[in-house]
Design a protein around this motif. Structure first.
Motif, PDB file in Angstrom:
ATOM      1  N   LEU A  93      16.053  26.901 -25.497  1.00 61.78           N
ATOM      2  CA  LEU A  93      16.712  28.713 -25.192  1.00 61.78           C
ATOM      3  C   LEU A  93      15.007  28.353 -24.069  1.00 61.78           C
ATOM      4  CD1 LEU A  93      17.030  29.824 -28.856  1.00 61.78           C
ATOM      5  CD2 LEU A  93      18.441  29.994 -26.967  1.00 61.78           C
ATOM      6  N   ALA A  94      14.117  28.286 -24.269  1.00 61.86           N
ATOM      7  CA  ALA A  94      13.575  28.221 -23.113  1.00 61.86           C
ATOM      8  C   ALA A  94      13.983  28.235 -22.173  1.00 61.86           C
ATOM      9  CB  ALA A  94      11.783  27.795 -23.365  1.00 61.86           C
ATOM     10  N   GLN A  95      14.396  26.986 -21.859  1.00 56.85           N
ATOM     11  CA  GLN A  95      14.698  26.207 -20.278  1.00 56.85           C
ATOM     12  C   GLN A  95      16.302  27.009 -19.987  1.00 56.85           C
ATOM     13  OE1 GLN A  95      15.641  22.074 -22.072  1.00 56.85           O
ATOM     14  NE2 GLN A  95      14.025  21.714 -21.038  1.00 56.85           N
ATOM     15  N   LEU A  96      16.699  28.040 -20.982  1.00 52.58           N
ATOM     16  CA  LEU A  96      17.858  28.347 -20.346  1.00 52.58           C
ATOM     17  C   LEU A  96      17.341  29.644 -19.611  1.00 52.58           C
ATOM     18  CD1 LEU A  96      19.750  28.783 -23.616  1.00 52.58           C
ATOM     19  CD2 LEU A  96      20.900  27.174 -20.898  1.00 52.58           C
ATOM     20  N   ALA A  97      16.195  29.841 -20.460  1.00 51.33           N
ATOM     21  CA  ALA A  97      15.613  31.224 -19.627  1.00 51.33           C
ATOM     22  C   ALA A  97      15.128  31.011 -18.318  1.00 51.33           C
ATOM     23  CB  ALA A  97      14.628  32.078 -20.822  1.00 51.33           C
ATOM     24  N   VAL A  98      14.194  29.954 -18.231  1.00 51.88           N
ATOM     25  CA  VAL A  98      13.625  29.724 -17.025  1.00 51.88           C
ATOM     26  C   VAL A  98      14.758  29.508 -16.324  1.00 51.88           C
ATOM     27  CG1 VAL A  98      12.611  27.739 -17.013  1.00 51.88           C
ATOM     28  CG2 VAL A  98      11.280  28.877 -16.206  1.00 51.88           C
ATOM     29  N   ALA A 112      19.724  25.411 -11.215  1.00 49.32           N
ATOM     30  CA  ALA A 112      20.908  24.849 -11.960  1.00 49.32           C
ATOM     31  C   ALA A 112      20.541  23.759 -12.588  1.00 49.32           C
ATOM     32  CB  ALA A 112      21.858  24.099 -10.704  1.00 49.32           C
ATOM     33  N   ARG A 113      19.362  23.380 -12.492  1.00 54.01           N
ATOM     34  CA  ARG A 113      19.434  21.980 -13.384  1.00 54.01           C
ATOM     35  C   ARG A 113      18.358  22.181 -14.605  1.00 54.01           C
ATOM     36  NH1 ARG A 113      15.585  19.000  -9.681  1.00 54.01           N
ATOM     37  NH2 ARG A 113      17.316  17.877  -8.875  1.00 54.01           N
TER      38      ARG A 113
END
Length: 171
Positions: A93-98, A112-113
């Motif tokens: 979830l943190a990766q989605l937000a960042v 995108a990555r």
């Protein structure tokens, strides 16, 4: 040794009480550092322990306000303070937000990555845990949202509007 406009000695680094590096510069709504003395957006407090439901609600408010960098910090707190078996979920979830943060900043490749990496992490967690809707979140829908935004960012090769492209966390 001279001093900077912030009053710190030139070359001095911001440190917390335990000596860890910390950047006290003001930040904009997407977490980008601004010059010392500039008026920035209030930073998200770090190290806050919340219930999972509080984390989701607070992150959604920040995403809706166009502050995905701040939502990332809420998810990062959950990742670091939550149970071991949920760390992959909160990290994803943190990766989605960042990822949305980078996409809003115009970083096409990084945005995108990270969106794809976060999508893979939450889908993997759902598969392994058998929980597709933890705390009311629709992980399949979030993964689909992330992949769509990643495709749009790459196709359009420009910054996205973080507020307009904010995901709905809850099913």
């Amino acid at each position: 040794m001279g001093s900077t406009s912030s009053g710190r000695p030139a070359g001095a680094r911001d440190r917390d009480d335990e000596g860890r590096a910390r950047n006290a510069r003001p930040r904009d709504g997407l977490g980008r550092p601004l010059p010392y003395g500039a008026e920035g957006v209030e930073r998200q407090p770090e190290g806050v322990v919340r219930t999972p439901e509080q984390s989701v609600a607070e992150a959604q408010e920040l995403l809706d306000a166009g502050k995905p960098f701040h939502a990332h910090e809420v998810f990062e707190d959950a990742w670091k303070s939550g149970p071991e078996e949920e760390r992959t979920l909160w990290r994803g979830l943190a990766q989605l937000a960042v990822g949305l943060t980078h996409a809003a900043r115009g970083n096409v490749t990084g945005g995108a990555r990270l969106l794809r990496r976060g999508a893979g992490a939450v889908q993997e967690w759902a598969s392994v845990s058998g929980r597709a809707q933890p705390y009311g979140m629709d992980l399949t829908g979030l993964a689909g949202w992330a992949r769509t935004v990643a495709e749009d960012v790459e196709r359009d090769a420009g910054a996205v509007d973080a507020k307009a492209r904010a995901p709905r966390l809850l099913a």
